[in-house]
Structure formats: structure tokens, C-alpha cells
Design a protein around this motif. Structure first.
Motif, short mmCIF file in Angstrom:
data_model
loop_
_atom_site.label_atom_id
_atom_site.label_comp_id
_atom_site.label_asym_id
_atom_site.label_seq_id
_atom_site.Cartn_x
_atom_site.Cartn_y
_atom_site.Cartn_z
N MET A 8 0.84 -1.19 0.00
CA MET A 8 0.00 0.00 0.00
C MET A 8 0.88 1.24 0.00
O MET A 8 1.80 1.36 0.80
CB MET A 8 -0.88 0.04 1.25
CG MET A 8 -1.86 -1.12 1.32
SD MET A 8 -3.24 -0.74 2.42
CE MET A 8 -2.43 -0.84 4.00
N LYS A 9 0.57 2.16 -0.91
CA LYS A 9 1.31 3.41 -0.96
C LYS A 9 0.38 4.56 -0.58
O LYS A 9 -0.75 4.64 -1.08
CB LYS A 9 1.87 3.63 -2.37
CG LYS A 9 2.55 4.95 -2.57
CD LYS A 9 1.70 5.89 -3.39
CE LYS A 9 2.19 7.31 -3.31
NZ LYS A 9 1.41 8.23 -4.17
N PHE A 10 0.85 5.41 0.32
CA PHE A 10 0.06 6.56 0.74
C PHE A 10 0.67 7.84 0.16
O PHE A 10 1.86 8.10 0.32
CB PHE A 10 0.00 6.65 2.26
CG PHE A 10 -0.78 5.50 2.85
CD1 PHE A 10 -2.17 5.57 2.95
CD2 PHE A 10 -0.14 4.34 3.24
CE1 PHE A 10 -2.89 4.48 3.47
CE2 PHE A 10 -0.86 3.26 3.76
CZ PHE A 10 -2.24 3.34 3.86
N ARG A 212 9.53 13.32 -10.11
CA ARG A 212 8.40 13.84 -9.34
C ARG A 212 7.20 12.90 -9.43
O ARG A 212 6.91 12.36 -10.48
CB ARG A 212 8.00 15.24 -9.84
CG ARG A 212 8.97 16.34 -9.52
CD ARG A 212 9.33 16.46 -8.06
NE ARG A 212 8.24 16.55 -7.09
CZ ARG A 212 7.68 17.69 -6.70
NH1 ARG A 212 8.12 18.84 -7.17
NH2 ARG A 212 6.72 17.69 -5.81
N GLY A 213 6.53 12.76 -8.32
CA GLY A 213 5.38 11.86 -8.28
C GLY A 213 5.78 10.39 -8.28
O GLY A 213 4.95 9.50 -8.45
N GLY A 214 7.07 10.13 -8.06
CA GLY A 214 7.60 8.78 -8.24
C GLY A 214 7.28 7.76 -7.16
O GLY A 214 7.65 6.60 -7.29
N SER A 215 6.57 8.15 -6.11
CA SER A 215 6.24 7.17 -5.06
C SER A 215 5.34 6.06 -5.58
O SER A 215 5.44 4.92 -5.12
CB SER A 215 5.52 7.84 -3.90
OG SER A 215 6.39 8.70 -3.26
N ASP A 216 4.48 6.39 -6.53
CA ASP A 216 3.64 5.35 -7.12
C ASP A 216 4.53 4.31 -7.80
O ASP A 216 4.28 3.11 -7.73
CB ASP A 216 2.72 5.92 -8.21
CG ASP A 216 1.77 6.98 -7.70
OD1 ASP A 216 1.49 6.98 -6.50
OD2 ASP A 216 1.31 7.79 -8.53
N TYR A 217 5.52 4.82 -8.48
CA TYR A 217 6.45 3.93 -9.19
C TYR A 217 7.19 3.05 -8.18
O TYR A 217 7.36 1.85 -8.40
CB TYR A 217 7.41 4.78 -10.01
CG TYR A 217 8.31 4.02 -10.97
CD1 TYR A 217 7.91 2.83 -11.57
CD2 TYR A 217 9.57 4.52 -11.30
CE1 TYR A 217 8.74 2.16 -12.46
CE2 TYR A 217 10.41 3.85 -12.18
CZ TYR A 217 9.99 2.67 -12.76
OH TYR A 217 10.81 2.01 -13.63
MG MG Z 1 1.38 11.47 -6.50
#
Ligand code: MG
Ligand code: ASP
Length: 474
Positions: A8-10, A212-217
Motif C-alpha cells: 500500500m502506498k500513501f 516527481r510523483g515517483g512514489s507510485d512507481y
Molecule cells: Mg502522486
């Protein structure tokens, strides 16, 4: 077989306040009841990465004046949530102390950057990564305080990347080994690993970020290498919507979307998940779900494998979603002398690439008398200069009449796998725009036939999106 492993990613807003973190506690606790093995990945608290990057940019211009203000903001958001949610005094003090040390290192890094009056990509990553390094400590302690068995650590121990700072590429083989050796022993003992999104390290241990936004990755990398049964991305909306609800109030959450549809949507501006997230998960056959931390009982949007398009067409679900990317310019190279001349397109795109601009849309008239493509408005001037330079000879010889660009335009894209092999969709799309008097400047359809894109003047953006949204069967 029962499901075993969940990643799970928050996102930033999901860990951005006491209220949000309180929800996260319940979500993790509930997930752990359902799945014996749970991994938690966190973004930086909302706004922190932007603030960090702003500090280092200012520093690169020689200014450290804003630093103490930024320091105060960062302390405040981390410490106030720590005070609210970490009951044990020792744990609370230790957590605050660690966060404080990271904030001090921000100050040191920025001062060094200011002296050099230059921030290298490596220094940018050292700074940008601080957000997740702080939030993982906070979230770890918050979950621990809630009685969960966790271990918090940085994903530099898990994700091995190349040294392409600010947009590093993972080495999946090396990462798989680390993921197994670090995570499996914890998971075997029923411990929940809590780690950072966004960051990795080179084989020498230098910190990198995935963009940027790389937490989903990060969630996709860890989910696919473990492998997990499912990856859930917790955010602040109910899932992927049929369009931007700020433009169309009737926009709805899609309960399901295929991988190819979401890839097109992510590419064409829907900001729900990072586009790189999709591929590792598709390849590993892992289920992805997008869900809302602030509305956890909502089922969210599930990503599904690409189903045969006719089943969608049978359901009448041809167009699934509409998106708009704004702030683009349409560049045209035109001239009768281009007819049959090989290499014009190749030279044009090489020139564009030399400005480090990526091109979201290309069309060429079959007369070969013009090539037309979109570029982001911010790079339009440098693209135009590069093209004029590369075709200076042809322009002088009048083989190319002109290279020019429009004012700001938007790229409107309709997405739906059912469009493939469903005749007449393009007709419906253009009739709808015509009836609503939205003027189309250019058209492109990907060969995958999962989307059709059209370019409209900036002022027609809302009109085009609204009228195309009417095509979505409700
Ligand atoms: Mg994001
Ligand atoms: N904190 C990072 C960013 O804002 C990564 C992420 O949140 O996905 O870009």
C-alpha cells in the motif's frame, strides 16, 4: 489460493495531517487483518517536496533568506502531527529529534549550494529525498504508537538505481535481490515494513529519486519484485474519473479501467498515478487499485488486464474518459518543396529533441506538405529556434515556406479500449464537437486505437471536454 501480500502506498495528502494519518492507521490495521503480509510505502507530507525544491532553487541563486521560514513550516507540520499521534514520550522525542536532524541537513545542503551558486542534480536529489526521509519516520512512529508491529526504514536499502539523478532508473535485478533479502524476513515474522517512496540509491549508496510523483512507481517496483498479489495506491480522490470534475460536475469514478486505458490517460494529463507505475505491474500480472484515504469504504478504481474490446463495445462503453492537457503550442513546418524529400521529419524531431522537449502529439498531412506537432508552451520558443536553425538552408531555398506556431492550445483526448474495432467512434467525436462549435485544429489517433486526440484553441478547452463527456454512457 488466498491472497498473501499487499503493498500500500500513501500519497502526500494521505499522510499530510493528523486527520489523514488517523485514517491511515485504520486502513493499515484493516489491511493487516485481510493480508498476512503488508508493506507500507509513503510519500512526503503534502507540499513538502515542493518546499524543499524551492529552498534549493533559491539557494542556487545565492539566496538563503527564506530558509528559516521553510524550516519553521516543516517543523510545524511534522511536529504537530507527532504531538497529536505519538503518545509515548520517548518515541515522540526520538522521532522529532530525527526529523530535526534531517531539517538541519537541509540547511547545510542549501548553504553549500548557495556558496557554489549552483545545484547539481545530485544535490537536488539529496534535498528532494528529505521529505520522504522525514515522513517515513513520522508514519513509522505513528503506526507503532497505534500498536502495530512495524519497522520503518529508507528505500535506499531496497531500490538500486543508475546515477541518473532526479529521474533515476531502477535496476530490477539488483532491486529484486534486496527486496527479497530485506523484506521477506520481516514479512515472515508478521512485521509491516514501512518505507519511503520516491527514493533509491546507486550501487555505491548515493541517494537518487525516481522523478516527481515517483512514489507510485516505488510501489510498483516493490510490488512487482516481491511479488505482491495487489498494489493499492491511497490518494485523496475516489479513483480515476471520467473527466476532471472541475470541468464537468457529472464526472464519475470509473470502477474499472484497463491498463492500456490508464496508460493513455496518465500520458494525456490525468494526474492520478505516475505513468511508470503501470508497466512493472502489468508484466508481473499484479492487481492495482486506486483508493481514497478519506473515503476508504469506496471501492475506488481497479485496474484490469486488457479485455477483448468487443466486450466493452457490447456494454456500450466505448468512450470511457476524456482528458485535457493545457498549455501546448502547435508547431507547423510547411512547404511544397518538402514533398517526397526524405529525412525532413527525422531532422525536425532531432532538432526538437536537442531542446530536451518531448512531443505529445504528431500529425502529418498525406500531401507531405506539412508536419505538425504539439510541444509544451514553455519550450515553444526554443523549439522554434532549433527548427529555424536546422532548416535554414531549406527556408532560404524556399523548399520550406515557413515554420510557425499557434497561440496556446489544449490537447483533448478521449480514451476507451472499446473504440478499437468499433466503427464510427471518430465520427461521433467530431460530430459532437462540430455540433457544439468547438473548432478542431489537428487530430491524431494512436495506432493502438485506444484513444483519439484532438487539438483545440485554449478557449475551447472546457467546451470540448464537456461536449465529449456527453458521449460517455452513464
Ligand atoms: Mg502522486
Ligand atoms: N514526494 C514526491 C513528489 O512530490 C514523490 C511523490 O509524492 O510521489 O514528487
Amino acid at each position: 489460493m488466498a491472497k498473501q501480500t499487499l503493498v500500500m502506498k500513501f500519497g502526500g495528502t494521505s499522510v499530510g495531517s493528523t486527520k489523514a494519518l488517523t485514517k491511515v492507521i485504520d486502513i493499515v490495521r484493516d489491511a493487516r487483518k485481510e493480508y498476512p503480509r503488508v508493506v507500507v510505502i509513503t510519500s512526503a507530507m503534502a507540499g513538502v517536496t515542493d518546499l524543499l525544491l524551492e529552498c534549493v532553487k533559491q539557494a542556487a541563486q545565492g539566496s538563503v533568506d527564506g530558509l528559516s521560514h521553510s524550516e519553521a513550516i516543516m517543523k510545524d507540520i511534522h511536529f504537530s502531527t507527532a504531538d497529536d499521534l505519538i503518545q509515548d514520550e520517548k518515541l515522540r522525542d526520538k522521532t522529532k529529534q530525527e526529523i530535526d536532524t534531517l531539517i538541519l541537513s537541509l540547511i547545510d545542503l542549501c548553504k553549500a549550494v548557495a556558496v557554489l551558486a549552483e545545484a547539481s542534480p545530485r544535490a537536488m536529489d539529496a534535498v528532494a529525498s528529505l521529505g520522504e526521509r522525514m515522513s517515513v519516520r513520522l508514519l513509522g512512529a505513528v503506526l507503532e504508537s497505534a500498536g502495530l508491529k512495524i519497522k520503518a526504514f529508507e528505500s535506499t536499502e531496497l531500490i538500486v538505481t543508475n546515477a541518473h539523478f532526479q529521474n533515476a532508473h531502477p535496476d530490477f535485478k539488483a532491486t529484486t535481490e534486496k527486496v527479497h533479502s530485506v523484506l521477506n524476513p520481516l514479512l515472515d515474522e508478521g512485521i509491516i515494513p514501512v518505507t519511503t517512496g520516491f527514493i533509491g540509491a546507486t550501487p555505491d549508496g548515493v541517494i537518487t529519486t525516481l522523478g516527481r510523483g515517483g512514489s507510485d512507481y516505488s510501489a510498483a517496483i516493490i510490488g512487482s519484485t516481491l511479488p505482491a498479489d495487489e498494489v493499492w495506491i491511497w490518494t485523496d480522490v475516489d479513483g480515476i474519473m471520467t473527466t476532471d470534475p472541475r470541468i464537468v460536475k457529472e464526472a464519475k469514478t470509473l470502477s474499472e479501467i484497463t491498463y492500456s486505458e490508464i496508460a493513455e490517460l496518465a500520458y494525456y494529463g490525468a494526474k492520478v498515478i505516475h505513468p511508470k507505475t503501470i508497466r512493472p505491474l502489468v508484466e508481473a500480472g499484479i492487481g492495482l487499485r486506486i483508493c481514497n484515504t478519506f473515503n476508504p469504504s469506496h471501492p475506488g478504481t481497479r485496474l484490469i488486464a486488457n479485455v477483448p474490446s468487443d466486450s466493452h463495445a457490447r456494454n456500450g462503453q466505448v468512450v470511457k474518459a476524456v482528458t485535457a492537457i493545457r498549455n501546448q503550442r502547435l508547431v507547423t513546418i510547411e512547404g511544397r518543396g518538402m514533398l517526397g524529400v526524405p529525412g525532413v521529419a527525422a531532422r525536425a524531431f532531432t532538432a526538437v529533441a536537442s531542446t530536451k522537449t518531448s512531443v505529445p502529439l504528431i500529425t502529418q498531412a498525406s500531401s507531405e506538405q506539412s508536419i505538425c506537432f504539439a510541444v509544451p508552451s514553455e519550450s515553444a520558443a526554443s523549439v522554434l529556434n532549433a527548427l529555424q536553425a536546422v532548416f535554414a538552408g531549406e527556408i532560404a531555398d524556399e523548399d520550406i515556406d515557413r515554420v510557425w506556431m499557434t497561440e496556446d492550445v489544449s490537447i483533448i483526448t478521449v480514451v476507451g479500449v472499446g473504440m478499437r474495432h468499433t466503427p464510427g467512434v471518430a465520427g461521433q467525436v467530431f460530430t459532437q464537437l462540430g455540433n457544439n462549435k468547438a473548432n478542431v485544429l489537428a487530430i491524431a489517433q494512436g495506432s493502438s486505437e485506444v484513444s483519439i486526440s484532438m487539438v483545440v484553441a485554449a478557449a475551447d478547452t472546457e467546451l470540448a471536454v464537456r461536449s465529449l463527456h456527453e458521449l460517455i454512457v452513464k
